[in-house]
Write a protein that holds these residues in place. Structure first.
Motif, PDB file in Angstrom:
ATOM      1  N   LYS A 146      48.964  46.702  31.103  1.00  0.00           N
ATOM      2  CA  LYS A 146      48.082  47.288  32.112  1.00  0.00           C
ATOM      3  C   LYS A 146      47.101  46.241  32.638  1.00  0.00           C
ATOM      4  CE  LYS A 146      45.146  51.316  32.801  1.00  0.00           C
ATOM      5  NZ  LYS A 146      44.480  52.461  32.146  1.00  0.00           N
ATOM      6  N   SER A 147      46.481  45.483  31.736  1.00  0.00           N
ATOM      7  CA  SER A 147      45.524  44.462  32.151  1.00  0.00           C
ATOM      8  C   SER A 147      46.234  43.301  32.849  1.00  0.00           C
ATOM      9  CB  SER A 147      44.749  43.958  30.934  1.00  0.00           C
ATOM     10  OG  SER A 147      45.652  43.401  29.996  1.00  0.00           O
ATOM     11  N   TRP A 148      47.489  43.021  32.419  1.00  0.00           N
ATOM     12  CA  TRP A 148      48.258  41.953  33.070  1.00  0.00           C
ATOM     13  C   TRP A 148      48.546  42.312  34.534  1.00  0.00           C
ATOM     14  CZ3 TRP A 148      49.763  37.224  31.301  1.00  0.00           C
ATOM     15  CH2 TRP A 148      50.697  36.532  32.093  1.00  0.00           C
ATOM     16  N   ARG A 149      48.981  43.574  34.774  1.00  0.00           N
ATOM     17  CA  ARG A 149      49.261  43.998  36.150  1.00  0.00           C
ATOM     18  C   ARG A 149      47.992  44.041  36.995  1.00  0.00           C
ATOM     19  NH1 ARG A 149      52.086  48.352  33.643  1.00  0.00           N
ATOM     20  NH2 ARG A 149      54.294  47.874  33.349  1.00  0.00           N
ATOM     21  N   LYS A 150      46.895  44.411  36.344  1.00  0.00           N
ATOM     22  CA  LYS A 150      45.638  44.602  37.075  1.00  0.00           C
ATOM     23  C   LYS A 150      45.026  43.267  37.494  1.00  0.00           C
ATOM     24  CE  LYS A 150      41.254  47.066  36.692  1.00  0.00           C
ATOM     25  NZ  LYS A 150      40.405  47.876  35.801  1.00  0.00           N
ATOM     26  N   ASN A 151      45.081  42.267  36.653  1.00  0.00           N
ATOM     27  CA  ASN A 151      44.331  41.037  36.853  1.00  0.00           C
ATOM     28  C   ASN A 151      45.181  39.866  37.350  1.00  0.00           C
ATOM     29  OD1 ASN A 151      41.842  42.151  35.858  1.00  0.00           O
ATOM     30  ND2 ASN A 151      42.771  42.099  33.822  1.00  0.00           N
ATOM     31  N   THR A 152      46.492  40.103  37.613  1.00  0.00           N
ATOM     32  CA  THR A 152      47.327  39.034  38.179  1.00  0.00           C
ATOM     33  C   THR A 152      47.476  39.252  39.669  1.00  0.00           C
ATOM     34  OG1 THR A 152      49.241  40.352  37.587  1.00  0.00           O
ATOM     35  CG2 THR A 152      48.648  38.549  36.111  1.00  0.00           C
ATOM     36  N   GLU A 153      47.509  38.183  40.450  1.00  0.00           N
ATOM     37  CA  GLU A 153      47.664  38.247  41.900  1.00  0.00           C
ATOM     38  C   GLU A 153      49.142  38.071  42.247  1.00  0.00           C
ATOM     39  OE1 GLU A 153      45.133  35.320  43.591  1.00  0.00           O
ATOM     40  OE2 GLU A 153      43.280  36.341  42.986  1.00  0.00           O
ATOM     41  N   ILE A 154      49.696  39.094  42.845  1.00  0.00           N
ATOM     42  CA  ILE A 154      51.134  39.057  43.201  1.00  0.00           C
ATOM     43  C   ILE A 154      51.324  39.286  44.699  1.00  0.00           C
ATOM     44  CG2 ILE A 154      51.952  39.754  40.920  1.00  0.00           C
ATOM     45  CD1 ILE A 154      52.109  42.631  42.016  1.00  0.00           C
ATOM     46  N   GLN A 155      50.301  39.022  45.500  1.00  0.00           N
ATOM     47  CA  GLN A 155      50.405  39.234  46.951  1.00  0.00           C
ATOM     48  C   GLN A 155      51.417  38.283  47.583  1.00  0.00           C
ATOM     49  OE1 GLN A 155      46.471  38.846  48.500  1.00  0.00           O
ATOM     50  NE2 GLN A 155      45.729  40.746  47.524  1.00  0.00           N
TER      51      GLN A 155
ATOM     52  N   ARG B 129      35.002  30.309  44.853  1.00  0.00           N
ATOM     53  CA  ARG B 129      36.049  31.264  45.209  1.00  0.00           C
ATOM     54  C   ARG B 129      37.300  31.042  44.358  1.00  0.00           C
ATOM     55  NH1 ARG B 129      37.174  30.935  51.327  1.00  0.00           N
ATOM     56  NH2 ARG B 129      34.962  31.491  51.386  1.00  0.00           N
ATOM     57  N   ASN B 130      37.652  29.750  44.144  1.00  0.00           N
ATOM     58  CA  ASN B 130      38.869  29.431  43.403  1.00  0.00           C
ATOM     59  C   ASN B 130      38.645  29.399  41.896  1.00  0.00           C
ATOM     60  OD1 ASN B 130      40.304  29.176  45.762  1.00  0.00           O
ATOM     61  ND2 ASN B 130      39.706  27.015  46.011  1.00  0.00           N
ATOM     62  N   LYS B 131      37.470  29.756  41.466  1.00  0.00           N
ATOM     63  CA  LYS B 131      37.171  29.737  40.034  1.00  0.00           C
ATOM     64  C   LYS B 131      37.974  30.821  39.316  1.00  0.00           C
ATOM     65  CE  LYS B 131      33.269  29.523  36.875  1.00  0.00           C
ATOM     66  NZ  LYS B 131      31.822  29.721  36.713  1.00  0.00           N
ATOM     67  N   ARG B 132      38.605  30.472  38.262  1.00  0.00           N
ATOM     68  CA  ARG B 132      39.441  31.414  37.503  1.00  0.00           C
ATOM     69  C   ARG B 132      38.577  32.420  36.746  1.00  0.00           C
ATOM     70  NH1 ARG B 132      43.775  28.439  33.945  1.00  0.00           N
ATOM     71  NH2 ARG B 132      44.425  30.612  33.710  1.00  0.00           N
ATOM     72  N   LYS B 133      39.054  33.620  36.762  1.00  0.00           N
ATOM     73  CA  LYS B 133      38.355  34.669  36.025  1.00  0.00           C
ATOM     74  C   LYS B 133      38.864  34.704  34.597  1.00  0.00           C
ATOM     75  CE  LYS B 133      37.745  37.647  40.020  1.00  0.00           C
ATOM     76  NZ  LYS B 133      38.070  38.964  40.620  1.00  0.00           N
ATOM     77  N   ARG B 134      37.954  34.819  33.695  1.00  0.00           N
ATOM     78  CA  ARG B 134      38.336  34.901  32.285  1.00  0.00           C
ATOM     79  C   ARG B 134      38.504  36.376  31.906  1.00  0.00           C
ATOM     80  NH1 ARG B 134      34.758  30.352  29.037  1.00  0.00           N
ATOM     81  NH2 ARG B 134      35.587  28.542  30.156  1.00  0.00           N
ATOM     82  N   VAL B 135      39.749  36.783  31.936  1.00  0.00           N
ATOM     83  CA  VAL B 135      40.067  38.201  31.648  1.00  0.00           C
ATOM     84  C   VAL B 135      41.194  38.229  30.622  1.00  0.00           C
ATOM     85  CG1 VAL B 135      40.698  40.422  32.625  1.00  0.00           C
ATOM     86  CG2 VAL B 135      39.477  38.786  34.032  1.00  0.00           C
ATOM     87  N   SER B 136      41.102  39.194  29.731  1.00  0.00           N
ATOM     88  CA  SER B 136      42.151  39.327  28.717  1.00  0.00           C
ATOM     89  C   SER B 136      43.419  39.913  29.334  1.00  0.00           C
ATOM     90  CB  SER B 136      41.666  40.240  27.591  1.00  0.00           C
ATOM     91  OG  SER B 136      41.474  41.539  28.068  1.00  0.00           O
ATOM     92  N   LYS B 137      44.565  39.367  28.891  1.00  0.00           N
ATOM     93  CA  LYS B 137      45.843  39.855  29.398  1.00  0.00           C
ATOM     94  C   LYS B 137      46.771  40.194  28.238  1.00  0.00           C
ATOM     95  CE  LYS B 137      45.651  37.164  33.647  1.00  0.00           C
ATOM     96  NZ  LYS B 137      46.331  36.137  34.472  1.00  0.00           N
ATOM     97  N   LYS B 138      46.167  40.854  27.281  1.00  0.00           N
ATOM     98  CA  LYS B 138      46.965  41.183  26.093  1.00  0.00           C
ATOM     99  C   LYS B 138      47.862  42.414  26.317  1.00  0.00           C
ATOM    100  CE  LYS B 138      43.241  43.882  23.991  1.00  0.00           C
ATOM    101  NZ  LYS B 138      42.407  44.013  22.779  1.00  0.00           N
TER     102      LYS B 138
END
Length: 409
Positions: free
Chosen positions: A20-29, A8-17
């Motif tokens: 749009k992708s930065w907002r989508k793949n970051t957790e700001i809850q 569950r705590n495993k980090r996802k390898r996603v591009s944040k270049k």
């Protein structure tokens, strides 16, 4: 073995270049929850950690150990000591009371208390007017609401009274002036009728007969003068027309003269305006008089308008094709006026008076008297018995021929 928490705590390898992708793949809850809590604290008056003790707590200075009857009654533990009204008290047999009963004053038979008003003790008269009770009718929510007529539905159009007061000159044994006024009003009505008749006869007069000689004279007027005028007109050459169409250029001196004349006219107009302005200043009194005159005229117009309005309020409306014709003034000549009621003659007809009153008050439409007439035209038939014998023979022959034709058919 890999535990579920590690997966569950495993980090996802996603591009944040990109943003749009930065907002989508970051957790700001967590950040959003913190900001919402901070906003809630600001709305409710700030964070409790920043507040002082005075703002958070208060000292209750009321007497907690007060032992008044109201406090004891309010306490639940003292309710058992109070009297239970649900249980009737035990009462022994009582002897006859020595106190005399007070006698109530006797009321009239006509004054009786109503059963509904026993508690209030209201007294009403049985022979008097009945007390109206306002009953509110419950409406069915499933049905449509009832139709309410407009406020002016049952109102009267005119302000006339049902019985009008007659002229004082038509009363029994009237004064001389009142009787003369009544005769004058009757005379005015008669003169108006005679003028209308004269106008109708004048309009319906035969046209004036015109002879042929008069027609020729009238149509030939001015013909000779026109011929002389046409002869005297000068002949126009084609060269003059051509010359007039050519544009001639103006010289500088001519233009300067035109400018000077234009300036003179403008100066004269300005001087005239200033003169008129000064003249108006000098004639202030005359202007005030004119303003007063206009105000008086307006007041007179408003009074006339109000008088017309009052007349229209009592004037009968048009509720049919006919026009209302008021009753003529009823009067008696000086010789007919009697000094005793026995010899008094009443020219009025009560039925006709009521009928005209209904029409005048817009309760009946204007009607015309229907003259006696036939609904269908009469059919003219010539009796064959009254004809001559020769004609009779011809008719008999015609009938025989018709019978023969019918038989053959």
């Amino acid at each position: 073995m890999v535990s579920t928490e590690q997966i569950r705590n495993k980090r996802k390898r996603v591009s944040k270049k990109n943003k749009k992708s930065w907002r989508k793949n970051t957790e700001i809850q967590d950040v959003e929850k913190f900001l919402e809590a901070k906003l809630r604290e600001e709305r409710t008056g700030g964070a409790p950690t920043d507040k002082k003790n005075k703002d958070l707590f208060f000292i209750d200075k009321s007497d907690i150990f007060e032992t008044s009857k109201s406090k004891l009654a309010s306490m639940k533990c003292h309710t058992e000591l109070q009297i239970d009204t649900r249980v009737a008290p035990v009462v022994g047999r009582l002897g006859p009371s020595k106190k005399k009963k007070k006698t109530k004053p006797q009321q009239d038979v006509s004054m009786v208390t109503n059963s509904d008003n026993k508690k209030s003790g209201c007294v009403y008269d049985i022979w008097g007017a009945s007390i109206e009770k306002k009953t509110t009718k419950e409406l069915d929510p499933c049905l449509p609401p009832p139709f309410l007529p407009p406020a002016f539905y049952k109102g009267s159009d005119t302000k006339l009274s049902a019985v009008e007061v007659p002229h004082p000159g038509s009363s029994y044994n009237p004064t001389f002036t009142d009787h003369q006024d009544l005769l004058q009003s009757a005379l005015d009505v008669e003169e108006k009728r005679e003028k209308e008749k004269a106008k109708a006869t004048r309009d319906a007069a035969p046209p004036i007969q015109i002879t042929e000689e008069d027609y020729i004279k009238e149509m030939s007027i001015g013909l000779k003068e026109v011929e002389h005028e046409s002869e005297s007109e000068p002949e126009v050459n084609e060269e003059d027309v051509c010359k007039s169409g050519v544009y001639i250029r103006k010289t500088r001196s001519q233009r300067n003269k035109e400018k000077a004349e234009k300036l003179k006219t403008e100066e004269a107009a300005a001087a005239k305006e200033t003169k008129q302005y000064l003249h108006q200043i000098n004639r202030i009194k005359a202007l005030k008089k004119e303003i007063r005159k206009e105000e008086n005229e307006r007041e007179e117009q408003t009074l006339e308008r109000q008088a017309k309005k009052t007349i229209n309020e009592t004037r009968p409306g048009k509720y049919g094709p006919g026009k209302f014709i008021g009753a003529e003034p009823e009067f008696l000549l000086p010789e007919e006026v009697s000094s005793s009621l026995r010899q008094l003659v009443t020219p009025a007809n009560n039925v006709q008076d009521r009928f005209t009153s209904f029409q005048k008050r817009n309760m009946l439409e204007i009607r015309k008297k229907v003259a006696p007439h036939r609904k269908y035209k009469l059919k003219k038939v010539e009796k064959w018995r009254k004809k001559l014998p020769e004609e009779m023979d011809e008719l008999v022959k015609m009938k025989r021929k018709k019978r023969k034709i019918n038989m053959t058919e």
